[in-house]
Design a protein around this motif. Structure first.
Motif, PDB file in Angstrom:
ATOM      1  N   ALA A  17      51.956 -32.835 -17.399  1.00 24.03           N
ATOM      2  CA  ALA A  17      51.354 -34.161 -17.611  1.00 24.03           C
ATOM      3  C   ALA A  17      50.452 -34.551 -16.444  1.00 24.03           C
ATOM      4  CB  ALA A  17      52.446 -35.213 -17.810  1.00 24.03           C
ATOM      5  N   LEU A  18      50.827 -34.152 -15.236  1.00 22.51           N
ATOM      6  CA  LEU A  18      49.987 -34.444 -14.070  1.00 22.51           C
ATOM      7  C   LEU A  18      48.635 -33.743 -14.183  1.00 22.51           C
ATOM      8  CD1 LEU A  18      52.590 -34.268 -11.140  1.00 22.51           C
ATOM      9  CD2 LEU A  18      51.516 -36.310 -12.114  1.00 22.51           C
ATOM     10  N   ILE A  19      48.649 -32.497 -14.664  1.00 25.09           N
ATOM     11  CA  ILE A  19      47.389 -31.775 -14.875  1.00 25.09           C
ATOM     12  C   ILE A  19      46.564 -32.471 -15.952  1.00 25.09           C
ATOM     13  CG2 ILE A  19      46.342 -29.595 -15.571  1.00 25.09           C
ATOM     14  CD1 ILE A  19      47.661 -29.448 -12.861  1.00 25.09           C
ATOM     15  N   THR A  20      47.225 -32.901 -17.031  1.00 21.24           N
ATOM     16  CA  THR A  20      46.530 -33.611 -18.108  1.00 21.24           C
ATOM     17  C   THR A  20      45.887 -34.885 -17.583  1.00 21.24           C
ATOM     18  OG1 THR A  20      47.966 -32.728 -19.850  1.00 21.24           O
ATOM     19  CG2 THR A  20      46.863 -34.810 -20.301  1.00 21.24           C
ATOM     20  N   ILE A  21      46.601 -35.642 -16.758  1.00 20.61           N
ATOM     21  CA  ILE A  21      46.052 -36.872 -16.192  1.00 20.61           C
ATOM     22  C   ILE A  21      44.857 -36.558 -15.299  1.00 20.61           C
ATOM     23  CG2 ILE A  21      46.525 -38.783 -14.606  1.00 20.61           C
ATOM     24  CD1 ILE A  21      49.431 -38.729 -15.641  1.00 20.61           C
ATOM     25  N   GLU A  22      44.985 -35.522 -14.483  1.00 18.23           N
ATOM     26  CA  GLU A  22      43.889 -35.140 -13.584  1.00 18.23           C
ATOM     27  C   GLU A  22      42.639 -34.778 -14.372  1.00 18.23           C
ATOM     28  OE1 GLU A  22      42.959 -31.879 -10.025  1.00 18.23           O
ATOM     29  OE2 GLU A  22      44.976 -32.046 -10.893  1.00 18.23           O
ATOM     30  N   VAL A  23      42.806 -33.957 -15.417  1.00 20.54           N
ATOM     31  CA  VAL A  23      41.665 -33.570 -16.247  1.00 20.54           C
ATOM     32  C   VAL A  23      41.080 -34.794 -16.948  1.00 20.54           C
ATOM     33  CG1 VAL A  23      40.942 -32.242 -18.258  1.00 20.54           C
ATOM     34  CG2 VAL A  23      42.505 -31.226 -16.600  1.00 20.54           C
ATOM     35  N   THR A  24      41.940 -35.652 -17.471  1.00 21.33           N
ATOM     36  CA  THR A  24      41.480 -36.830 -18.195  1.00 21.33           C
ATOM     37  C   THR A  24      40.663 -37.750 -17.305  1.00 21.33           C
ATOM     38  OG1 THR A  24      43.403 -36.762 -19.670  1.00 21.33           O
ATOM     39  CG2 THR A  24      42.213 -38.849 -19.524  1.00 21.33           C
ATOM     40  N   LEU A  25      41.159 -38.039 -16.119  1.00 19.42           N
ATOM     41  CA  LEU A  25      40.449 -38.955 -15.219  1.00 19.42           C
ATOM     42  C   LEU A  25      39.116 -38.373 -14.767  1.00 19.42           C
ATOM     43  CD1 LEU A  25      43.400 -40.297 -13.025  1.00 19.42           C
ATOM     44  CD2 LEU A  25      42.231 -41.457 -14.902  1.00 19.42           C
ATOM     45  N   ALA A  26      39.124 -37.095 -14.366  1.00 19.09           N
ATOM     46  CA  ALA A  26      37.882 -36.475 -13.901  1.00 19.09           C
ATOM     47  C   ALA A  26      36.879 -36.350 -15.046  1.00 19.09           C
ATOM     48  CB  ALA A  26      38.178 -35.101 -13.300  1.00 19.09           C
ATOM     49  N   ALA A  27      37.348 -35.962 -16.228  1.00 21.18           N
ATOM     50  CA  ALA A  27      36.447 -35.829 -17.373  1.00 21.18           C
ATOM     51  C   ALA A  27      35.923 -37.184 -17.824  1.00 21.18           C
ATOM     52  CB  ALA A  27      37.169 -35.131 -18.530  1.00 21.18           C
ATOM     53  N   THR A  28      36.730 -38.231 -17.662  1.00 16.92           N
ATOM     54  CA  THR A  28      36.262 -39.581 -18.013  1.00 16.92           C
ATOM     55  C   THR A  28      35.098 -39.995 -17.130  1.00 16.92           C
ATOM     56  OG1 THR A  28      38.445 -40.263 -18.814  1.00 16.92           O
ATOM     57  CG2 THR A  28      36.923 -42.012 -18.147  1.00 16.92           C
ATOM     58  N   VAL A  29      35.217 -39.731 -15.834  1.00 17.04           N
ATOM     59  CA  VAL A  29      34.115 -40.046 -14.915  1.00 17.04           C
ATOM     60  C   VAL A  29      32.862 -39.268 -15.316  1.00 17.04           C
ATOM     61  CG1 VAL A  29      33.319 -39.890 -12.525  1.00 17.04           C
ATOM     62  CG2 VAL A  29      35.651 -40.636 -13.012  1.00 17.04           C
ATOM     63  N   ALA A  30      33.030 -37.972 -15.583  1.00 15.28           N
ATOM     64  CA  ALA A  30      31.889 -37.149 -15.994  1.00 15.28           C
ATOM     65  C   ALA A  30      31.296 -37.647 -17.307  1.00 15.28           C
ATOM     66  CB  ALA A  30      32.327 -35.692 -16.138  1.00 15.28           C
ATOM     67  N   ALA A  31      32.155 -38.032 -18.258  1.00 20.70           N
ATOM     68  CA  ALA A  31      31.675 -38.507 -19.557  1.00 20.70           C
ATOM     69  C   ALA A  31      30.904 -39.813 -19.424  1.00 20.70           C
ATOM     70  CB  ALA A  31      32.853 -38.689 -20.515  1.00 20.70           C
ATOM     71  N   VAL A  32      31.395 -40.724 -18.588  1.00 20.69           N
ATOM     72  CA  VAL A  32      30.698 -42.004 -18.392  1.00 20.69           C
ATOM     73  C   VAL A  32      29.328 -41.778 -17.763  1.00 20.69           C
ATOM     74  CG1 VAL A  32      30.743 -44.177 -17.104  1.00 20.69           C
ATOM     75  CG2 VAL A  32      32.795 -43.394 -18.299  1.00 20.69           C
ATOM     76  N   LEU A  33      29.269 -40.912 -16.758  1.00 28.52           N
ATOM     77  CA  LEU A  33      27.983 -40.602 -16.129  1.00 28.52           C
ATOM     78  C   LEU A  33      27.006 -39.992 -17.133  1.00 28.52           C
ATOM     79  CD1 LEU A  33      29.182 -39.144 -12.693  1.00 28.52           C
ATOM     80  CD2 LEU A  33      28.164 -41.387 -13.119  1.00 28.52           C
ATOM     81  N   CYS A  34      27.498 -39.026 -17.924  1.00 32.19           N
ATOM     82  CA  CYS A  34      26.637 -38.392 -18.937  1.00 32.19           C
ATOM     83  C   CYS A  34      26.207 -39.397 -19.999  1.00 32.19           C
ATOM     84  CB  CYS A  34      27.369 -37.228 -19.597  1.00 32.19           C
ATOM     85  SG  CYS A  34      27.630 -35.806 -18.519  1.00 32.19           S
ATOM     86  N   ALA A  35      27.119 -40.296 -20.382  1.00 30.07           N
ATOM     87  CA  ALA A  35      26.803 -41.286 -21.416  1.00 30.07           C
ATOM     88  C   ALA A  35      25.699 -42.225 -20.952  1.00 30.07           C
ATOM     89  CB  ALA A  35      28.063 -42.077 -21.773  1.00 30.07           C
ATOM     90  N   PHE A  36      25.804 -42.716 -19.727  1.00 31.93           N
ATOM     91  CA  PHE A  36      24.783 -43.642 -19.227  1.00 31.93           C
ATOM     92  C   PHE A  36      23.462 -42.923 -19.000  1.00 31.93           C
ATOM     93  CE2 PHE A  36      28.230 -46.593 -18.498  1.00 31.93           C
ATOM     94  CZ  PHE A  36      27.623 -47.826 -18.658  1.00 31.93           C
ATOM     95  N   LEU A  37      23.525 -41.726 -18.419  1.00 31.22           N
ATOM     96  CA  LEU A  37      22.285 -40.997 -18.159  1.00 31.22           C
ATOM     97  C   LEU A  37      21.557 -40.680 -19.456  1.00 31.22           C
ATOM     98  CD1 LEU A  37      20.340 -39.563 -16.266  1.00 31.22           C
ATOM     99  CD2 LEU A  37      21.829 -37.538 -16.367  1.00 31.22           C
ATOM    100  N   SER A  38      22.268 -40.116 -20.425  1.00 27.19           N
ATOM    101  CA  SER A  38      21.619 -39.767 -21.689  1.00 27.19           C
ATOM    102  C   SER A  38      21.235 -41.014 -22.484  1.00 27.19           C
ATOM    103  CB  SER A  38      22.538 -38.868 -22.527  1.00 27.19           C
ATOM    104  OG  SER A  38      23.786 -39.500 -22.772  1.00 27.19           O
ATOM    105  N   GLY A  39      22.046 -42.079 -22.352  1.00 21.99           N
ATOM    106  CA  GLY A  39      21.692 -43.327 -23.026  1.00 21.99           C
ATOM    107  C   GLY A  39      20.389 -43.900 -22.501  1.00 21.99           C
TER     108      GLY A  39
END
Length: 219
Positions: A17-39
């Motif tokens: 679960a700790l690995i899942t949380i780590e991936v989720t948080l880091a991927a969320t940051v990456a997704a938000v950056l990609c969403a705003f940039l592409s938007g």
């Protein structure tokens, strides 16, 4: 017996679960950056920049996340001799995939801001960047939060695929435990359901908290 089994499974599942949380948080940051940039790219006056944003969104929305994970982790080393860790591949693939979906959230929320706000900011001699930062985004962000909240939960559930590229997340640990004793499959998957629910509810609570704060700001 069930209670004993749960206590036996818990340490490994919590480690996953700790690995899942780590991936989720880091991927969320990456997704938000990609969403705003592409938007922003898709809202650009430049046809070339709009094309770049559109191609990115269509490619990553139109292909499977699982295939994207395999490409980054297995295909790139073969084709281009680019080697990245399983964690980096997971964060990049999930971030790029959900960032493509978030791009439409960003674009539609910004477009929904009344044109009068743009005209008023222009009349105050604000440049485009200042207008976006001080006038448009403060009104668009509260509109984005509900949709971003839904994407956040989908992103969390999408992390269950990363065990296929050898990342020892929550699902991976569950599969390992099941391979040791298949008779405990109901208990193992019950724990997986419970832990994913707790994680999803926690992220939902955070988004709702942010929505309440943004609502107070508008009031």
């Amino acid at each position: 017996m069930l209670q004993t089994s749960i206590w036996e499974f818990t340490p490994l599942l919590l480690r996953g679960a700790l690995i899942t949380i780590e991936v989720t948080l880091a991927a969320t940051v990456a997704a938000v950056l990609c969403a705003f940039l592409s938007g922003f790219l898709r809202l650009s006056k430049s046809r070339f920049l709009r094309l770049i944003g559109t191609v990115y969104v269509e490619v990553f929305r139109g292909t499977s996340l699982l295939v994207q994970l395999f490409w980054l982790y297995f295909a790139l080393p073969i084709l281009l001799d680019i080697h990245i860790s399983a964690m980096s591949a997971a964060i990049a693939a999930i971030g790029l995939n959900y960032g493509a979906y978030g791009s439409e959230v960003v674009r539609s929320s910004i477009v929904s801001v009344p044109k009068g706000q743009y005209e008023a900011a222009t009349a105050l001699n604000m440049n485009p960047w200042l207008r976006m930062r001080r006038v448009v985004l403060p009104q668009a962000l509260p509109l984005m939060l509900p949709s971003f909240g839904n994407l956040q939960i989908e992103l969390l559930k999408g992390t269950s695929l990363v065990y296929l590229i050898t990342l020892t997340d929550l699902t991976y640990q569950g599969m390992i435990l099941r391979s040791y004793d298949s008779s405990k499959t109901p208990e193992i998957f019950a724990m997986l359901l419970f832990l994913y629910f707790i994680l999803a509810y926690s992220f939902t609570w955070v988004i709702r908290f942010l929505e309440r704060r943004s609502a107070k700001g508008r009031a």
